[in-house]
Scaffold this motif. Structure first.
Motif, PDB file in Angstrom:
ATOM      1  N   LYS A  31       0.821  -1.219   0.000  1.00  0.00           N
ATOM      2  CA  LYS A  31       0.000   0.000   0.000  1.00  0.00           C
ATOM      3  C   LYS A  31       0.851   1.263   0.000  1.00  0.00           C
ATOM      4  CE  LYS A  31      -3.908  -2.166   0.252  1.00  0.00           C
ATOM      5  NZ  LYS A  31      -4.738  -2.260  -0.906  1.00  0.00           N
ATOM      6  N   ARG A  32       1.873   1.268  -0.827  1.00  0.00           N
ATOM      7  CA  ARG A  32       2.730   2.450  -0.982  1.00  0.00           C
ATOM      8  C   ARG A  32       2.394   3.096  -2.321  1.00  0.00           C
ATOM      9  NH1 ARG A  32       8.311  -0.417   0.892  1.00  0.00           N
ATOM     10  NH2 ARG A  32       7.742  -0.652   3.073  1.00  0.00           N
ATOM     11  N   ASP A  33       1.441   3.989  -2.315  1.00  0.00           N
ATOM     12  CA  ASP A  33       0.963   4.599  -3.553  1.00  0.00           C
ATOM     13  C   ASP A  33       1.983   5.529  -4.196  1.00  0.00           C
ATOM     14  OD1 ASP A  33      -1.398   3.246  -3.342  1.00  0.00           O
ATOM     15  OD2 ASP A  33      -2.450   4.893  -2.340  1.00  0.00           O
ATOM     16  N   TYR A  34       2.939   6.002  -3.433  1.00  0.00           N
ATOM     17  CA  TYR A  34       3.921   6.924  -3.994  1.00  0.00           C
ATOM     18  C   TYR A  34       4.849   6.227  -4.988  1.00  0.00           C
ATOM     19  CZ  TYR A  34       6.892   4.875  -0.364  1.00  0.00           C
ATOM     20  OH  TYR A  34       7.569   4.009   0.440  1.00  0.00           O
ATOM     21  N   LEU A  35       4.869   4.906  -5.022  1.00  0.00           N
ATOM     22  CA  LEU A  35       5.700   4.182  -5.988  1.00  0.00           C
ATOM     23  C   LEU A  35       5.056   4.094  -7.368  1.00  0.00           C
ATOM     24  CD1 LEU A  35       7.063   1.242  -3.830  1.00  0.00           C
ATOM     25  CD2 LEU A  35       8.329   3.187  -4.718  1.00  0.00           C
ATOM     26  N   LEU A  36       3.790   4.476  -7.492  1.00  0.00           N
ATOM     27  CA  LEU A  36       3.131   4.412  -8.793  1.00  0.00           C
ATOM     28  C   LEU A  36       3.630   5.496  -9.752  1.00  0.00           C
ATOM     29  CD1 LEU A  36      -0.542   3.602  -7.778  1.00  0.00           C
ATOM     30  CD2 LEU A  36       1.172   2.055  -8.742  1.00  0.00           C
ATOM     31  N   LYS A  37       4.013   6.647  -9.227  1.00  0.00           N
ATOM     32  CA  LYS A  37       4.517   7.709 -10.098  1.00  0.00           C
ATOM     33  C   LYS A  37       5.845   7.329 -10.759  1.00  0.00           C
ATOM     34  CE  LYS A  37       2.117  11.135  -7.471  1.00  0.00           C
ATOM     35  NZ  LYS A  37       2.205  11.867  -6.254  1.00  0.00           N
ATOM     36  N   ALA A  39       6.880   4.322 -11.260  1.00  0.00           N
ATOM     37  CA  ALA A  39       6.574   3.187 -12.138  1.00  0.00           C
ATOM     38  C   ALA A  39       6.024   3.681 -13.470  1.00  0.00           C
ATOM     39  CB  ALA A  39       5.579   2.251 -11.468  1.00  0.00           C
ATOM     40  N   SER A  40       5.162   4.691 -13.420  1.00  0.00           N
ATOM     41  CA  SER A  40       4.606   5.218 -14.673  1.00  0.00           C
ATOM     42  C   SER A  40       5.693   5.859 -15.525  1.00  0.00           C
ATOM     43  CB  SER A  40       3.494   6.221 -14.375  1.00  0.00           C
ATOM     44  OG  SER A  40       4.029   7.386 -13.778  1.00  0.00           O
ATOM     45  N   MET A  41       6.626   6.528 -14.890  1.00  0.00           N
ATOM     46  CA  MET A  41       7.717   7.130 -15.652  1.00  0.00           C
ATOM     47  C   MET A  41       8.632   6.060 -16.246  1.00  0.00           C
ATOM     48  SD  MET A  41       6.793  10.143 -15.575  1.00  0.00           S
ATOM     49  CE  MET A  41       8.104  10.801 -16.526  1.00  0.00           C
ATOM     50  N   PHE A  42       8.880   4.978 -15.505  1.00  0.00           N
ATOM     51  CA  PHE A  42       9.701   3.895 -16.043  1.00  0.00           C
ATOM     52  C   PHE A  42       9.023   3.240 -17.242  1.00  0.00           C
ATOM     53  CE2 PHE A  42      11.808   3.588 -11.733  1.00  0.00           C
ATOM     54  CZ  PHE A  42      13.038   4.025 -12.186  1.00  0.00           C
ATOM     55  N   TYR A  43       7.708   3.041 -17.180  1.00  0.00           N
ATOM     56  CA  TYR A  43       6.989   2.476 -18.321  1.00  0.00           C
ATOM     57  C   TYR A  43       7.031   3.419 -19.526  1.00  0.00           C
ATOM     58  CZ  TYR A  43       5.052  -1.345 -15.549  1.00  0.00           C
ATOM     59  OH  TYR A  43       4.902  -2.457 -14.791  1.00  0.00           O
ATOM     60  N   THR A  44       6.891   4.707 -19.277  1.00  0.00           N
ATOM     61  CA  THR A  44       6.950   5.675 -20.367  1.00  0.00           C
ATOM     62  C   THR A  44       8.344   5.701 -20.994  1.00  0.00           C
ATOM     63  OG1 THR A  44       5.284   6.995 -19.219  1.00  0.00           O
ATOM     64  CG2 THR A  44       6.499   8.078 -20.989  1.00  0.00           C
ATOM     65  N   PHE A  45       9.388   5.671 -20.157  1.00  0.00           N
ATOM     66  CA  PHE A  45      10.757   5.630 -20.677  1.00  0.00           C
ATOM     67  C   PHE A  45      11.004   4.343 -21.465  1.00  0.00           C
ATOM     68  CE2 PHE A  45      12.262   8.445 -16.957  1.00  0.00           C
ATOM     69  CZ  PHE A  45      11.902   9.584 -17.645  1.00  0.00           C
ATOM     70  N   ALA A  46      10.448   3.222 -21.002  1.00  0.00           N
ATOM     71  CA  ALA A  46      10.601   1.963 -21.729  1.00  0.00           C
ATOM     72  C   ALA A  46       9.960   2.058 -23.107  1.00  0.00           C
ATOM     73  CB  ALA A  46       9.981   0.812 -20.933  1.00  0.00           C
ATOM     74  N   LEU A  98      -1.179   5.425 -15.947  1.00  0.00           N
ATOM     75  CA  LEU A  98      -0.792   5.151 -14.558  1.00  0.00           C
ATOM     76  C   LEU A  98      -0.378   6.427 -13.843  1.00  0.00           C
ATOM     77  CD1 LEU A  98      -0.379   2.901 -12.471  1.00  0.00           C
ATOM     78  CD2 LEU A  98       1.946   2.671 -13.309  1.00  0.00           C
ATOM     79  N   LEU A  99       0.255   7.338 -14.553  1.00  0.00           N
ATOM     80  CA  LEU A  99       0.606   8.620 -13.951  1.00  0.00           C
ATOM     81  C   LEU A  99      -0.645   9.418 -13.601  1.00  0.00           C
ATOM     82  CD1 LEU A  99       2.847  10.601 -13.155  1.00  0.00           C
ATOM     83  CD2 LEU A  99       2.686  11.536 -15.456  1.00  0.00           C
ATOM     84  N   LEU A 100      -1.633   9.420 -14.484  1.00  0.00           N
ATOM     85  CA  LEU A 100      -2.877  10.137 -14.197  1.00  0.00           C
ATOM     86  C   LEU A 100      -3.635   9.508 -13.030  1.00  0.00           C
ATOM     87  CD1 LEU A 100      -4.101  10.916 -17.808  1.00  0.00           C
ATOM     88  CD2 LEU A 100      -3.061  12.487 -16.164  1.00  0.00           C
ATOM     89  N   ILE A 101      -3.578   8.186 -12.914  1.00  0.00           N
ATOM     90  CA  ILE A 101      -4.230   7.506 -11.791  1.00  0.00           C
ATOM     91  C   ILE A 101      -3.518   7.819 -10.481  1.00  0.00           C
ATOM     92  CG2 ILE A 101      -4.643   5.219 -10.780  1.00  0.00           C
ATOM     93  CD1 ILE A 101      -5.183   4.234 -13.642  1.00  0.00           C
ATOM     94  N   ALA A 102      -2.189   7.916 -10.524  1.00  0.00           N
ATOM     95  CA  ALA A 102      -1.412   8.119  -9.310  1.00  0.00           C
ATOM     96  C   ALA A 102      -1.427   9.562  -8.814  1.00  0.00           C
ATOM     97  CB  ALA A 102       0.036   7.687  -9.541  1.00  0.00           C
ATOM     98  N   LEU A 103      -1.855  10.491  -9.656  1.00  0.00           N
ATOM     99  CA  LEU A 103      -1.901  11.892  -9.216  1.00  0.00           C
ATOM    100  C   LEU A 103      -2.960  12.067  -8.128  1.00  0.00           C
ATOM    101  CD1 LEU A 103      -1.620  13.830 -12.577  1.00  0.00           C
ATOM    102  CD2 LEU A 103       0.083  13.653 -10.790  1.00  0.00           C
ATOM    103  N   PRO A 104      -2.744  13.014  -7.220  1.00  0.00           N
ATOM    104  CA  PRO A 104      -3.756  13.239  -6.185  1.00  0.00           C
ATOM    105  C   PRO A 104      -5.022  13.828  -6.782  1.00  0.00           C
ATOM    106  CG  PRO A 104      -2.035  14.884  -6.021  1.00  0.00           C
ATOM    107  CD  PRO A 104      -1.594  13.885  -7.057  1.00  0.00           C
ATOM    108  N   ARG A 105      -6.107  13.674  -6.043  1.00  0.00           N
ATOM    109  CA  ARG A 105      -7.403  14.185  -6.481  1.00  0.00           C
ATOM    110  C   ARG A 105      -7.365  15.708  -6.524  1.00  0.00           C
ATOM    111  NH1 ARG A 105     -12.085  16.079  -4.298  1.00  0.00           N
ATOM    112  NH2 ARG A 105     -11.306  16.038  -2.204  1.00  0.00           N
ATOM    113  N   PHE A 106      -7.910  16.270  -7.592  1.00  0.00           N
ATOM    114  CA  PHE A 106      -7.968  17.724  -7.719  1.00  0.00           C
ATOM    115  C   PHE A 106      -9.049  18.274  -6.805  1.00  0.00           C
ATOM    116  CE2 PHE A 106      -6.101  16.769 -11.914  1.00  0.00           C
ATOM    117  CZ  PHE A 106      -4.950  17.534 -11.778  1.00  0.00           C
ATOM    118  N   PRO A 107      -8.872  19.489  -6.293  1.00  0.00           N
ATOM    119  CA  PRO A 107      -9.890  20.088  -5.431  1.00  0.00           C
ATOM    120  C   PRO A 107     -11.214  20.266  -6.173  1.00  0.00           C
ATOM    121  CG  PRO A 107      -7.878  21.406  -5.425  1.00  0.00           C
ATOM    122  CD  PRO A 107      -7.712  20.352  -6.455  1.00  0.00           C
ATOM    123  N   GLN A 108     -12.319  20.045  -5.454  1.00  0.00           N
ATOM    124  CA  GLN A 108     -13.640  20.186  -6.060  1.00  0.00           C
ATOM    125  C   GLN A 108     -14.106  21.640  -6.032  1.00  0.00           C
ATOM    126  OE1 GLN A 108     -15.186  17.654  -7.554  1.00  0.00           O
ATOM    127  NE2 GLN A 108     -13.426  16.391  -7.047  1.00  0.00           N
TER     128      GLN A 108
END
Length: 121
Positions: A31-37, A39-46, A98-108
């Motif tokens: 449950k370490r959500d900060y690792l998703l950002k 990961a998304s950059m590594f996939y994009t670089f790949a 994955l980067l868009l999913i990992a971003l924090p929720r925008f203020p309403q």
């Protein structure tokens, strides 16, 4: 010489994909959500490394065909070229998603900041 360069770039792509997968697995397991950002950059670089490798290989084939030492009547790309292009699209789009999913929720509300937002978990 171009083929060796393309292979080296493809190996970097595999390395980026493996590191991205490790980050995703660690983030889901503990449950370490900060690792998703990362990961998304590594996939994009790949994905970017794959398309660069494909282009280097395509230029190598084009240069070989245009040389005076070879006489080509007809050539076509094989299934591996299509697989490499499909993997570029898949890795690049999934990395951005994955980067868009990992971003924090925008203020309403306009007066609400990201720090004031309620946690999603």
């Amino acid at each position: 010489e171009y083929s060796i360069s393309a292979a080296a770039i493809a190996i970097f792509s595999v390395g980026f994909a493996i590191i991205g997968t490790i980050c995703v697995l660690l983030s889901f397991r503990k449950k370490r959500d900060y690792l998703l950002k990362p990961a998304s950059m590594f996939y994009t670089f790949a994905g970017l490394c794959i398309i660069i490798s494909v282009e280097v290989m395509r230029q190598s084939v084009k240069r070989m065909i245009d040389s005076k030492e070879t006489a080509w009547i007809k050539y076509s790309y094989s299934w591996s070229f299509a697989c490499a292009c499909a993997s570029f699209v898949l890795l690049f789009v999934c990395g951005i998603a994955l980067l868009l999913i990992a971003l924090p929720r925008f203020p309403q509300n306009p007066w609400e900041t990201c720090m004031d937002a309620e946690p999603e978990h």
